[in-house]
Design an enzyme around this catalytic site. Structure first.
Site, PDB file in Angstrom:
ATOM      1  N   GLU A  31       7.729 -22.095   7.505  1.00  0.00           N
ATOM      2  CA  GLU A  31       8.007 -21.221   8.642  1.00  0.00           C
ATOM      3  C   GLU A  31       9.083 -21.805   9.552  1.00  0.00           C
ATOM      4  O   GLU A  31       9.691 -21.082  10.340  1.00  0.00           O
ATOM      5  CB  GLU A  31       6.740 -20.944   9.440  1.00  0.00           C
ATOM      6  CG  GLU A  31       6.236 -22.102  10.272  1.00  0.00           C
ATOM      7  CD  GLU A  31       5.107 -21.672  11.199  1.00  0.00           C
ATOM      8  OE1 GLU A  31       5.255 -21.887  12.401  1.00  0.00           O
ATOM      9  OE2 GLU A  31       4.099 -21.126  10.706  1.00  0.00           O
ATOM     10  N   GLU A  52       0.806  -1.219   0.000  1.00  0.00           N
ATOM     11  CA  GLU A  52       0.000   0.000   0.000  1.00  0.00           C
ATOM     12  C   GLU A  52       0.842   1.274   0.000  1.00  0.00           C
ATOM     13  O   GLU A  52       0.319   2.365  -0.257  1.00  0.00           O
ATOM     14  CB  GLU A  52      -0.928   0.010   1.220  1.00  0.00           C
ATOM     15  CG  GLU A  52      -2.062  -1.004   1.165  1.00  0.00           C
ATOM     16  CD  GLU A  52      -3.073  -0.702   0.075  1.00  0.00           C
ATOM     17  OE1 GLU A  52      -3.160   0.465  -0.354  1.00  0.00           O
ATOM     18  OE2 GLU A  52      -3.765  -1.631  -0.366  1.00  0.00           O
TER      19      GLU A  52
END
Length: 298
Positions: free
Chosen positions: A114, A83
C-alpha cells in the site's frame, strides 16, 4: 496528514471497556456504532450522486469504472466489481477492481504494497487506462500512497477521478476531482477501519455501481432485467422478473425466455408488446436497451 490526528485512528469512548463486558454487550456496542454509518453516508449523498452522474457519462462514452485500493478498501472494490457481470449482464472488464499486491492480496496481507506509489501507477498502466475511464480511489485513511499516486496518474491522463475516504481533508480527497467522505468517527477497536469505515465504503460502492446500472437501463422498475442465469436460482429469478414486469404467468414467462435465449429484457418486451423475439430485440436495440423507452415511445 499525521496518523494520530486522523478521526479513523481516534479512541472511541463508547468501547473503552469493551474487553470487560459480556459477549452480548460487546455485540450491542458494535451494533450501536454500526447504526451511525448510514447516517454518515446520508450526509454525503449529494457527493455520491455527482460521482454517479460522472461515472455514467464516461461509461456511456466507452469508458470503464476502475476501483483502486489497498487492503480492505481494495477487497471491497473487487467485491463490487465482480458482482456486476452476473447481476447486470455487463462484460467483465467494464467495472474493474485493483488491489495493492495483486490477486494474492485478496486473501492475504501483503506487507508494504500500500506504500508503493509505483504499484498504483503500474497497475493502472497494466489495464491500459485511458482518459475515458473513471478511477475511484478507496482508502479509509485517505493517505494510502498506492491510491494517491494512482489518482494523480489518472488525472494526468485526463481521467475523471473520485476519492472515497473517511477522514476530511485527506490527500485522497484533495487529489481526486470528486471527494466522497463519510465521517464515521473512531472505530470500536481503535484503528480497525475494516469496521465502520469499511461498512461506509461498501454502502458508497453499492450506490456507485447500482446507480450506474440503473442509469444504463439495466434496471426496469426495481428489477435486474439483465441478470445472467448462471444457476438454477437465477433461472427462477428470471421467470419471476418477467412475471413481475408483465403480469404474465410462470409458463408464459418461461416460454418467452426460451424463445429469446433467456434475455429478460427481450422477454418482457415480447410479452408486453406481443412481439416475437427478433422484433422485441430490434426495438430494444433502437432504444439503447431501455425497456421504459420502448414502452413509452411506441
Amino acid at each position: 496528514m499525521q496518523l494520530e490526528k486522523m478521526i479513523t485512528e481516534g479512541s472511541n469512548t463508547a468501547s473503552a471497556e469493551i474487553d470487560r463486558v459480556s459477549t452480548l454487550e460487546m455485540c450491542r456496542i458494535i451494533n450501536d456504532e454500526d447504526k451511525t454509518v448510514p447516517l454518515a453516508v446520508e450526509r454525503v449523498l449529494p457527493d455520491i450522486a455527482a460521482a454517479i452522474d460522472v461515472i455514467h457519462a464516461q461509461v456511456s462514452g466507452g469508458g470503464r469504472l476502475i476501483y483502486l485500493g489497498a487492503g480492505t478498501s481494495g477487497r471491497l472494490g473487487i467485491l463490487d466489481a465482480s458482482e456486476c457481470p452476473p447481476t447486470y449482464g455487463v462484460k467483465p472488464g467494464l467495472v474493474v477492481g485493483l488491489i495493492a499486491g495483486g490477486e494474492y492480496a485478496i486473501q492475504h496481507a501483503v506487507e508494504g504494497t500500500e506504500d508503493s506509489r509505483e504499484g498504483g501507477i503500474n497497475d493502472l498502466k497494466n489495464i491500459n487506462l485511458t482518459a475515458q475511464d473513471v478511477v475511484v480511489g478507496i482508502a479509509a485513511s485517505g493517505r494510502t500512497p498506492y491510491v494517491i499516486a494512482g489518482l494523480e496518474y489518472a488525472r494526468q491522463l485526463g481521467c475523471r477521478t473520485v476519492g472515497i475516504s473517511c477522514n476530511p481533508g485527506s490527500a485522497v480527497s484533495t487529489t481526486a476531482e470528486f471527494a466522497i467522505t463519510p465521517i464515521v468517527g473512531a472505530e470500536v477497536v481503535t484503528g480497525s477501519s475494516r469496521m465502520k469505515a469499511g461498512t461506509a465504503q461498501k454502502l458508497v460502492l453499492n450506490m456507485l455501481s447500482t446507480g450506474l446500472m440503473i442509469k444504463s437501463g439495466k434496471v426496469f422498475g426495481n428489477l435486474m432485467v439483465d441478470v445472467v442465469a448462471t444457476n438454477e436460482k437465477l433461472h427462477v429469478r428470471q421467470v419471476n422478473i418477467v412475471k413481475n414486469a408483465t403480469g404474465c404467468n410462470a409458463e408464459q414467462a418461461e416460454a418467452a425466455l426460451i424463445a429469446c435465449e433467456r434475455n429478460c429484457k427481450t422477454a418482457i418486451v415480447m410479452v408486453l408488446k406481443n412481439l416475437d423475439a427478433a422484433e422485441a430485440k430490434k426495438r430494444l436495440d433502437q432504444h439503447g436497451g431501455f425497456i421504459r423507452q420502448v414502452l413509452d415511445k411506441e
